[in-house]
Design a protein around this motif. Structure first.
Motif, PDB file in Angstrom:
ATOM      1  N   GLN A 163      -4.305   5.310  -1.773  1.00 49.54           N
ATOM      2  CA  GLN A 163      -5.343   4.574  -1.065  1.00 49.54           C
ATOM      3  C   GLN A 163      -6.517   4.191  -1.975  1.00 49.54           C
ATOM      4  OE1 GLN A 163      -4.490   3.225   1.461  1.00 49.54           O
ATOM      5  NE2 GLN A 163      -4.874   4.385   3.305  1.00 49.54           N
ATOM      6  N   ASN A 164      -6.929   5.076  -2.856  1.00 47.97           N
ATOM      7  CA  ASN A 164      -8.141   4.846  -3.631  1.00 47.97           C
ATOM      8  C   ASN A 164      -7.917   4.055  -4.912  1.00 47.97           C
ATOM      9  OD1 ASN A 164      -9.130   6.412  -1.639  1.00 47.97           O
ATOM     10  ND2 ASN A 164      -9.495   8.206  -2.876  1.00 47.97           N
TER      11      ASN A 164
ATOM     12  N   PRO B 257       0.802  -1.223   0.000  1.00 48.64           N
ATOM     13  CA  PRO B 257       0.000   0.000   0.000  1.00 48.64           C
ATOM     14  C   PRO B 257       0.838   1.278   0.000  1.00 48.64           C
ATOM     15  CG  PRO B 257      -0.501  -1.367   1.915  1.00 48.64           C
ATOM     16  CD  PRO B 257       0.573  -2.037   1.167  1.00 48.64           C
TER      17      PRO B 257
END
Length: 60
Positions: free
Chosen positions: A35-36, A30
């Motif tokens: 994040q999206n 990550p």
């Protein structure tokens, strides 16, 4: 005893867009992705005998 390090990567599931239920499991870090963002790959689906789009889904 020392403390364990947290793992940076997590497992994700790549589900076939053809609707066959076939999936791949892949590691994702990550820190390298916002994040999206959802991963998408064109990979081989043996149930339809062709390359199709695989999109990221959470592991159950």
């Amino acid at each position: 005893m020392g403390q364990k390090k947290k793992t940076a990567s997590m497992f994700i599931r790549l589900v076939s867009a053809a609707g066959t239920g076939f999936f791949y499991v892949k590691k994702k870090n990550p820190k390298n992705f916002p994040q999206n963002s959802k991963l998408e790959f064109r990979k081989y689906d043996p149930r339809v005998n062709r390359h199709v789009l695989f999109t990221e889904a959470k592991m159950k």
